[in-house]
Design a protein around this motif. Sequence first.
Motif, PDB file in Angstrom:
ATOM      1  N   ALA A  98       3.656 -18.322  -8.365  1.00 38.07           N
ATOM      2  CA  ALA A  98       2.772 -19.300  -8.488  1.00 38.07           C
ATOM      3  C   ALA A  98       1.439 -18.664  -8.748  1.00 38.07           C
ATOM      4  CB  ALA A  98       2.693 -20.154  -7.204  1.00 38.07           C
ATOM      5  N   ALA A  99       0.573 -18.793  -9.602  1.00 35.02           N
ATOM      6  CA  ALA A  99      -0.473 -17.965 -10.113  1.00 35.02           C
ATOM      7  C   ALA A  99      -1.799 -17.893  -8.880  1.00 35.02           C
ATOM      8  CB  ALA A  99      -1.046 -18.226 -11.237  1.00 35.02           C
ATOM      9  N   CYS A 100      -2.254 -17.125  -8.590  1.00 38.58           N
ATOM     10  CA  CYS A 100      -3.363 -17.200  -7.674  1.00 38.58           C
ATOM     11  C   CYS A 100      -4.231 -15.842  -8.064  1.00 38.58           C
ATOM     12  CB  CYS A 100      -2.992 -16.985  -6.066  1.00 38.58           C
ATOM     13  SG  CYS A 100      -3.047 -18.541  -5.224  1.00 38.58           S
ATOM     14  N   GLY A 101      -5.758 -15.941  -7.871  1.00 34.80           N
ATOM     15  CA  GLY A 101      -6.331 -14.888  -8.220  1.00 34.80           C
ATOM     16  C   GLY A 101      -5.826 -13.637  -7.391  1.00 34.80           C
ATOM     17  N   GLY A 102      -6.274 -12.526  -8.251  1.00 36.00           N
ATOM     18  CA  GLY A 102      -5.881 -11.244  -7.712  1.00 36.00           C
ATOM     19  C   GLY A 102      -6.250  -9.989  -8.459  1.00 36.00           C
ATOM     20  N   SER A 103      -6.270  -8.714  -7.927  1.00 39.59           N
ATOM     21  CA  SER A 103      -6.601  -7.704  -8.649  1.00 39.59           C
ATOM     22  C   SER A 103      -5.987  -6.374  -7.893  1.00 39.59           C
ATOM     23  CB  SER A 103      -8.027  -7.461  -8.329  1.00 39.59           C
ATOM     24  OG  SER A 103      -8.228  -7.087  -6.925  1.00 39.59           O
ATOM     25  N   ASP A 104      -6.331  -5.263  -8.537  1.00 32.73           N
ATOM     26  CA  ASP A 104      -5.473  -4.134  -8.103  1.00 32.73           C
ATOM     27  C   ASP A 104      -6.152  -3.753  -6.726  1.00 32.73           C
ATOM     28  OD1 ASP A 104      -3.243  -4.064  -9.420  1.00 32.73           O
ATOM     29  OD2 ASP A 104      -3.982  -2.745 -11.060  1.00 32.73           O
ATOM     30  N   GLY A 105      -6.777  -4.655  -6.210  1.00 29.37           N
ATOM     31  CA  GLY A 105      -7.943  -4.034  -4.941  1.00 29.37           C
ATOM     32  C   GLY A 105      -7.136  -3.592  -4.018  1.00 29.37           C
ATOM     33  N   GLY A 106      -7.747  -3.384  -3.037  1.00 31.86           N
ATOM     34  CA  GLY A 106      -7.109  -2.573  -1.632  1.00 31.86           C
ATOM     35  C   GLY A 106      -6.957  -1.290  -1.626  1.00 31.86           C
ATOM     36  N   ARG A 107      -7.667  -0.696  -2.574  1.00 30.81           N
ATOM     37  CA  ARG A 107      -7.892   0.839  -2.369  1.00 30.81           C
ATOM     38  C   ARG A 107      -8.960   1.403  -1.650  1.00 30.81           C
ATOM     39  NH1 ARG A 107      -5.053   2.985  -8.031  1.00 30.81           N
ATOM     40  NH2 ARG A 107      -3.209   1.978  -7.808  1.00 30.81           N
ATOM     41  N   PHE A 132       0.537   4.539   6.868  1.00 28.93           N
ATOM     42  CA  PHE A 132       0.931   5.082   5.705  1.00 28.93           C
ATOM     43  C   PHE A 132      -0.218   5.309   4.778  1.00 28.93           C
ATOM     44  CE2 PHE A 132       4.754   2.575   7.059  1.00 28.93           C
ATOM     45  CZ  PHE A 132       5.638   3.778   6.912  1.00 28.93           C
ATOM     46  N   THR A 133      -0.321   6.614   4.425  1.00 31.25           N
ATOM     47  CA  THR A 133      -1.447   6.646   3.558  1.00 31.25           C
ATOM     48  C   THR A 133      -1.156   7.447   2.080  1.00 31.25           C
ATOM     49  OG1 THR A 133      -2.918   7.540   5.382  1.00 31.25           O
ATOM     50  CG2 THR A 133      -3.779   8.299   3.391  1.00 31.25           C
ATOM     51  N   LEU A 192       7.070   4.918  -8.981  1.00 27.94           N
ATOM     52  CA  LEU A 192       6.334   4.074  -8.181  1.00 27.94           C
ATOM     53  C   LEU A 192       4.737   4.259  -8.463  1.00 27.94           C
ATOM     54  CD1 LEU A 192       8.376   4.198  -5.024  1.00 27.94           C
ATOM     55  CD2 LEU A 192       8.835   2.824  -6.964  1.00 27.94           C
ATOM     56  N   GLU A 193       4.264   3.091  -8.324  1.00 23.80           N
ATOM     57  CA  GLU A 193       2.736   3.111  -8.414  1.00 23.80           C
ATOM     58  C   GLU A 193       2.094   2.127  -7.464  1.00 23.80           C
ATOM     59  OE1 GLU A 193       1.824   1.227 -12.451  1.00 23.80           O
ATOM     60  OE2 GLU A 193       3.122   2.616 -13.634  1.00 23.80           O
ATOM     61  N   PRO A 194       1.661   2.972  -6.315  1.00 22.27           N
ATOM     62  CA  PRO A 194       1.014   2.341  -5.219  1.00 22.27           C
ATOM     63  C   PRO A 194      -0.314   1.741  -5.521  1.00 22.27           C
ATOM     64  CG  PRO A 194       1.848   4.420  -4.628  1.00 22.27           C
ATOM     65  CD  PRO A 194       1.916   4.233  -6.293  1.00 22.27           C
ATOM     66  N   LYS A 195      -0.370   0.270  -5.262  1.00 17.94           N
ATOM     67  CA  LYS A 195      -1.446  -0.546  -5.284  1.00 17.94           C
ATOM     68  C   LYS A 195      -2.524  -0.548  -4.174  1.00 17.94           C
ATOM     69  CE  LYS A 195       1.334  -3.126  -8.742  1.00 17.94           C
ATOM     70  NZ  LYS A 195       2.400  -2.616  -8.591  1.00 17.94           N
ATOM     71  N   LEU A 209      11.531  -2.693   2.123  1.00 15.11           N
ATOM     72  CA  LEU A 209      10.334  -2.925   2.148  1.00 15.11           C
ATOM     73  C   LEU A 209       9.306  -1.932   1.258  1.00 15.11           C
ATOM     74  CD1 LEU A 209       8.165  -4.670   3.983  1.00 15.11           C
ATOM     75  CD2 LEU A 209       8.186  -2.700   5.660  1.00 15.11           C
ATOM     76  N   GLN A 210       8.640  -2.848   0.125  1.00 15.64           N
ATOM     77  CA  GLN A 210       8.085  -2.130  -0.846  1.00 15.64           C
ATOM     78  C   GLN A 210       6.601  -2.244  -0.619  1.00 15.64           C
ATOM     79  OE1 GLN A 210      11.451  -2.687  -4.254  1.00 15.64           O
ATOM     80  NE2 GLN A 210      10.224  -4.483  -4.067  1.00 15.64           N
ATOM     81  N   LEU A 211       6.127  -1.435   0.337  1.00 12.06           N
ATOM     82  CA  LEU A 211       4.624  -1.389   0.664  1.00 12.06           C
ATOM     83  C   LEU A 211       3.639  -1.133  -0.630  1.00 12.06           C
ATOM     84  CD1 LEU A 211       4.739   0.016   4.145  1.00 12.06           C
ATOM     85  CD2 LEU A 211       4.809  -2.453   3.464  1.00 12.06           C
ATOM     86  N   TRP A 212       4.267  -0.375  -1.618  1.00 12.16           N
ATOM     87  CA  TRP A 212       3.610  -0.092  -2.507  1.00 12.16           C
ATOM     88  C   TRP A 212       3.297  -1.216  -3.525  1.00 12.16           C
ATOM     89  CZ3 TRP A 212       8.415   2.163  -1.598  1.00 12.16           C
ATOM     90  CH2 TRP A 212       9.425   1.356  -2.340  1.00 12.16           C
ATOM     91  N   GLU A 213       3.699  -2.180  -3.235  1.00 16.61           N
ATOM     92  CA  GLU A 213       3.406  -3.598  -4.225  1.00 16.61           C
ATOM     93  C   GLU A 213       2.160  -4.244  -3.794  1.00 16.61           C
ATOM     94  OE1 GLU A 213       4.768  -4.099  -6.769  1.00 16.61           O
ATOM     95  OE2 GLU A 213       6.830  -3.311  -7.056  1.00 16.61           O
TER      96      GLU A 213
END
Length: 533
Positions: A20-29, A217-218, A227-230, A522-526
């Motif tokens: 279900a679409a909700c707004g988002g970005s590659d934020g969190g960095r 986890f850093t 993998l591409e950590p977000k 658990l795929q924390l990088w997602e």
Amino acid sequence: MNRKTLVLPAVIGLFAPVLAACGGSDGGRDGDPIVVGTTDRFTASSAAPAPLDPAYAYDVDTWNVLRQTVQTLMVQPRGEGAPQPEAAESCRFTDTGNERYACTLRQGLEFADGDPITAKDVKFSIDRARSLKADSGVRGLLSTIQLVETKGDREVIFHLNGPDATLPFKLSTPVAGIVNSADYDGNRLRDGFEVDGSGPYTLKAEVKDDRLVKAVFTRNPTYKGLLEPKNDRVELRSFDDADAMGTALDKGDIDLMTRTLTPQQIDRLAKSSDTDVDLVETAGLEIRYLAFNTEASPVEAKAVRQAMAQIIDRDALVSQVYGTRAEPLFSLVPANITGHSNSFLNKYGEPSTAKAKSTLAKAGVTTPVKLTLNYTTDHYGPGTAPEFEQLRKQLNGSGLFDVDIKGTPWSTFQPAERKGEYAVYGMGWFPDFPDADNYLAPFLDKDNFLRSPYENEKIRNTLLPESRREADRVNATRSLTAIQDIVADDVPVLPLWQGNQYVAARDDITGSEYALNSSSTLQLWELSRGVSG
């Protein structure tokens, strides 16, 4: 809003998300870390002093720490298909018999401390896990490897003692994690909670009373892989129970909670329409079962185990305890995995006290049969105790059994079951990889992780090797079905149910639909922090 994010049931091991679409970005960095709650407990003890050593760890919680930090040659992709190269640039079988497997490493791989990674490090890591022979049984995943050869700095060749089309999956598991000989002794396990590797994150462990209470986890700046950590940082916090974890989510102290939510929490979140917490449901591959020490009285008698299989009503068990969150299971292999057969249903049919009584009488077993069902109180979730109450009620209600139940903390339960101290005990299984072999070999092959005394030469010497010859797993169905039929007859283990899995996340967290894959990885990088919507 409350968004119900669903994953469709698996079809021959593949899962397709409906989002279900909700707004988002590659934020969190930038800014605060994403904080994830769990009720998994990470404990170091005299019986298990090295919980996070890749050569020892063999449960879903410790693997979920290692998968963030220790890199493997292969990795299971987000979409649950065939494993893909991770630390490797490429891997392939180089013969028609699936007995020789070669991998070429990526250019410029480094451990997090800057040390270069070569083929010798891969060989050291695999050989170390095989030679240490940890009592967890995890080395059984590498049992088909006869020799690891290196050519130059980047080529690794695995020579197998027989065909094994599942090897790429096995090389995606933490036991095949690449470690540095400067940090890991080749002759002993590494005690405590330190982990060093080349995965997408580094780990800082916060420990209290020999328990890991928070794992930070850093993002690893030297990481090179698929993998591409977000995000830049994730904290995994361990809670004493699901209620405390749920309170922390409601207060905003954590952003997401995973294993294990209570049935009540799941129901509340599923029905709610005015909360800023989203529930994610995925079709899981977790199973629960009873395991038997087939040399212990009274279950050393096959008739006793068969009688239990004949009496236990899985439909009633699931409906009374788990409702729609689980389904009855009539084989070790879940219904949504290629090669599944309803072997227990085919053999025993509907629950029947009369049939169980006849089985015991023909074997000369005196009734009622007295035994204790052991379970762990703090590892598989709050439904475990009521589940065992139901099992006790069903068995005793037949008049053929006199059953007690006993709950024990995981830190005590796990070493005891490995030493064979329990005649009957409840366990769960989260697959190492989504293939029928991984629901059969770990229980039935030599050096199995249950350390079971049960042996069946046909399974070990003929049927398992036959099934591993088939790269197309549909072609392995005949051998896999034969194994399941033998298990239903001998009952060294008694499958009970398979369940869905759930994640609850605040609605500004994106990627929560991928936080767990079908193997409960658990795929924390997602995860990232996006826009609440």
